[in-house]
Design an enzyme around this catalytic site. Structure first.
Site, mmCIF file in Angstrom:
data_model
loop_
_atom_site.group_PDB
_atom_site.id
_atom_site.type_symbol
_atom_site.label_atom_id
_atom_site.label_comp_id
_atom_site.label_asym_id
_atom_site.label_seq_id
_atom_site.Cartn_x
_atom_site.Cartn_y
_atom_site.Cartn_z
ATOM 1 N N GLU A 484 0.711 -1.158 0.061
ATOM 2 C CA GLU A 484 -0.010 0.079 -0.054
ATOM 3 C C GLU A 484 0.850 1.327 -0.047
ATOM 4 O O GLU A 484 0.661 2.280 -0.641
ATOM 5 C CB GLU A 484 -1.061 -0.071 1.211
ATOM 6 C CG GLU A 484 -1.750 1.078 1.470
ATOM 7 C CD GLU A 484 -2.572 1.435 0.075
ATOM 8 O OE1 GLU A 484 -2.692 0.905 -0.695
ATOM 9 O OE2 GLU A 484 -3.299 2.452 0.133
ATOM 10 N N GLU A 491 1.414 6.318 -7.275
ATOM 11 C CA GLU A 491 0.282 7.012 -7.874
ATOM 12 C C GLU A 491 0.080 8.353 -7.774
ATOM 13 O O GLU A 491 -0.289 9.055 -8.575
ATOM 14 C CB GLU A 491 -1.088 6.415 -7.440
ATOM 15 C CG GLU A 491 -1.568 6.733 -6.045
ATOM 16 C CD GLU A 491 -3.130 5.775 -5.902
ATOM 17 O OE1 GLU A 491 -3.825 6.067 -6.791
ATOM 18 O OE2 GLU A 491 -3.196 5.771 -4.650
HETATM 19 O O1 M6R Z 1 -13.470 1.763 -5.408
HETATM 20 P P1 M6R Z 1 -12.473 0.608 -5.303
HETATM 21 O O2 M6R Z 1 -11.988 0.342 -3.944
HETATM 22 O O3 M6R Z 1 -12.776 -0.604 -5.920
HETATM 23 O O4 M6R Z 1 -11.067 1.150 -6.132
HETATM 24 C C1 M6R Z 1 -10.015 0.353 -6.373
HETATM 25 C C2 M6R Z 1 -8.833 0.962 -6.963
HETATM 26 O O5 M6R Z 1 -9.231 1.407 -8.003
HETATM 27 C C3 M6R Z 1 -8.379 1.826 -5.829
HETATM 28 O O6 M6R Z 1 -7.873 1.491 -4.641
HETATM 29 C C4 M6R Z 1 -7.006 2.717 -6.542
HETATM 30 O O7 M6R Z 1 -6.223 1.706 -6.452
HETATM 31 C C5 M6R Z 1 -6.717 3.955 -5.740
HETATM 32 N N1 M6R Z 1 -6.428 5.050 -6.396
HETATM 33 C C6 M6R Z 1 -5.629 3.712 -4.855
HETATM 34 O O8 M6R Z 1 -5.380 4.816 -4.088
#
Ligand code: M6R
Length: 611
Positions: A484, A491
């Site tokens: 994480e 990102e």
């Molecule tokens: O809405 P979700 O939890 O399914 O989203 C999953 C990923 O797209 C999301 O965790 C993405 O990796 C974030 N930008 C992380 O910070």
């Protein structure tokens, strides 16, 4: 969660309310509604969906009046539809109320009111409060303020409330208990909102109510009382922020604001689900004990940050329940021809509830006959509708693209769920359970402590902001933290970062280590502390700069650290809930040092609705 606005003055209330709701809509957009008191009655218009839907419905509607309340909803109790939209009214139709928070004992109060003959139109806890206030006014003849004071003593949970009464056209009553309420007045108007932005066009001198305070707001004046009805000398704060800063409560970016909202996110996710005696109540999970005893395996599916919370949850579920857990990236899951049957429990995790890969995985699991539970932050989202059971994380809306507070809230929900399964299957001793719940209840305060590391983390971020690569290592749940931490950094700062199982480093990735490469190592939460220290020594010997997430006062770790962030003590399986925070802050400050916008990183979207 939820935007609340109230206005009383000499102007038409409606435009003031709509403008205020626009400022606060980021707090929730499941529905919007207004109530205006005029001519001895309450006129209400409410619509599911964004504020635009309400504005369309209001087009041409006769809603004149100089006192009113408005609400943009982040759904907790009841579907995000027109009927559950706020404001809610009492049985006489004269009291209107908007609410932010969760009234935990609403079901008990509702039964009582039903026995007295009150009928309910919505599934909300808020309508119960409206009917309770109305019933007290009717039976005792007291004012709205007095009835509110008599009501708040009976409420448990979190509530920011704003009320009006059709027969009191110059008074708004507002209440704060754990949900923010800001009040203010200028020469001819009185205002209230759940966030400062809505007040700024009218006044820069505001009073943020404290817990257990009630305000009586009238045109040009505000009076603050405590729950016992004693007048309080409340402090007025002069706000210098511009509107943009105010939306972020003075933080430079939503991401930082959301990092600092984590104590509240964790507290809200536990609220009503654990008590002081160590009991867990998960009303949303309605499988029978026999169903739960029959589970032969658990499969966790998710993407991105949610996948990392799933990775930590695998450890917790296996440890507490002894049920084997598989962990899958949602985008891989259904293409690997997984083995599932009606005794498989699939946990789909998605903060948005709309991630296409996770939705497809959940639907696939349902088609295969598996039991499906969703963990999501968004009521009314697709995953919440598709799953057999839903456990909501009550983190409030997350605006920054990088997931922060929803990650911690997911970890809390997943740990609670793991403990719940263990209890239902009768495999966890009561004292161990209540000891673990105690540790969870301590987390919000411990998170506050970790947040005080901000300055130290910022200093480290300055030191390493120009690095080309970062490596993050951990073992056990620490590996989920490492992954994480690496994801957060790449990102939003666009630095190449790898999250690795520390023991796996020697099988390849250690070749990346050379003089000056920052290596972040998670030393807490693992029984393999000595092995972790060994890994730190290995990278240090090859010239790495070491940034350690370590237990407090750990001299062995300190002797190997270029930077060290010391963590409060908790149960090993709960350490990700604390250890991730410095890594979120590290990513944030590195991005800022590099002149990047953490809230809107390139190529990314908050909700990924394509496969
Ligand atoms: O809405 P979700 O939890 O399914 O989203 C999953 C990923 O797209 C999301 O965790 C993405 O990796 C974030 N930008 C992380 O910070």
């Amino acid at each position: 969660m939820c935007g609340i606005v109230g206005y009383v003055g000499n102007e038409a209330a409606l435009p003031v309310l709509i403008e205020g709701m626009r400022q606060l809509e980021y707090r929730g957009y499941d529905s919007a509604g207004v109530a205006i008191a005029a001519s001895g009655g309450i006129a209400r218009v409410r619509r599911a969906g964004q504020l635009g839907n309400l504005e369309e419905a209001l087009d041409g509607a006769e809603l004149s009046g100089t006192i009113g309340i408005g609400h943009t909803r982040w759904a907790t109790h009841g579907a995000p539809d027109d009927t559950n939209a706020h404001p809610h009214v009492d049985s006489s139709g004269k009291v209107a109320i908007v609410h932010n928070g969760i009234v935990e004992n609403f079901d008990v109060l509702k039964e009582e009111l039903e026995a007295e003959g009150h009928a309910f139109e919505s599934e909300t806890d808020t309508e119960v409060v409206a009917k309770l206030v109305g019933s007290i006014m009717e039976s005792t003849g007291v004012s709205l303020l007095e009835a509110t004071l008599a009501t708040v003593d009976r409420l448990e949970g979190a509530f920011g409330l704003v009320l009006v009464h059709a027969d009191e056209p110059e008074t708004i009553v507002a209440v704060r208990q754990d949900s923010p309420i800001i009040v203010g007045a200028n020469g001819h108007a009185g205002l209230v909102a759940s966030g400062i932005p809505a007040l700024l066009p009218y006044t820069r001198d505001v009073i943020p109510l404290e817990n257990r305070q009630v305000a009586e707001i009238r045109p040009g004046s505000v009076r603050v009382l405590d729950f016992e009805g004693r007048e309080v000398d409340a402090e007025t704060v002069h706000v210098e922020w511009d509107l943009d800063a105010a939306e972020k409560s003075g933080y430079e970016d939503f991401m930082l604001k959301e990092i600092f909202e984590q104590p509240e996110a964790v507290r809200n996710t536990m609220r009503g689900r654990v008590d002081k005696q160590g009991h867990i109540t998960l009303d949303e999970v309605t499988w029978s004990r026999a169903d739960i005893e029959g589970i032969t395996k658990v499969v966790v599916v998710a993407c991105g940050t949610s996948y990392h919370s799933g990775m930590a949850a695998k450890h917790a579920i296996e440890h507490y329940t002894r049920i084997p857990v598989e962990l899958d990236l949602a985008s891989e899951f259904r293409y690997r021809d997984p083995v599932l049957d009606e005794h498989s429990l699939v946990i789909g995790i998605a903060q948005s509830g709309e991630t296409a890969d996770t939705l497809a995985a959940v639907r696939f699991a349902k088609d295969m006959g598996a039991m499906v539970v969703a963990i999501t932050n968004v009521a009314g989202s697709s995953i919440a509708r598709d799953a057999d059971a839903v456990l909501f994380t009550h983190a409030g809306p997350e605006i920054g693209v990088a997931a922060t507070k929803t990650f911690l809230a997911q970890l809390v929900a997943l740990n609670l769920f793991a403990l719940y399964l263990a209890r239902e299957r009768g495999v966890m001793e009561a004292d161990k359970l209540s000891e673990t719940i105690d540790a969870m209840r301590a987390l919000p305060d411990q998170i506050e402590e970790v947040l005080t590391l901000q300055g130290e983390v910022h200093r480290a971020a300055k030191r390493y902001a120009d690095a080309r690569d970062f490596i993050f290592i951990g073992r056990g749940v620490g590996m989920a933290v490492a992954l994480e931490g690496a994801l957060k950094l790449k990102e939003i700062s666009y630095i190449h970062a790898e999250g690795y199982a520390a023991g796996e480093l020697k099988h390849g990735a250690i070749a990346l280590i050379e003089g000056g490469v920052p290596v972040v190592a998670i030393l807490t939460g693992t029984a393999l502390y000595d092995k972790m220290l060994g890994n730190v020594q290995e990278v240090k010997a090859r010239g790495a700069e070491t940034i350690l997430i370590a237990p407090r006062n750990d001299e062995r770790a300190r002797s190997l650290a270029n930077e060290m962030f010391e963590m409060p003590t908790t149960k090993p399986l709960l350490t990700p809930i604390l250890d991730t925070i410095p890594l979120q802050m590290l990513a944030y400050f590195v991005a800022k040092e590099r002149g990047l916008s953490p809230d809107k990183p390139r190529n990314l979207a908050k909700s990924v609705t394509v496969e």
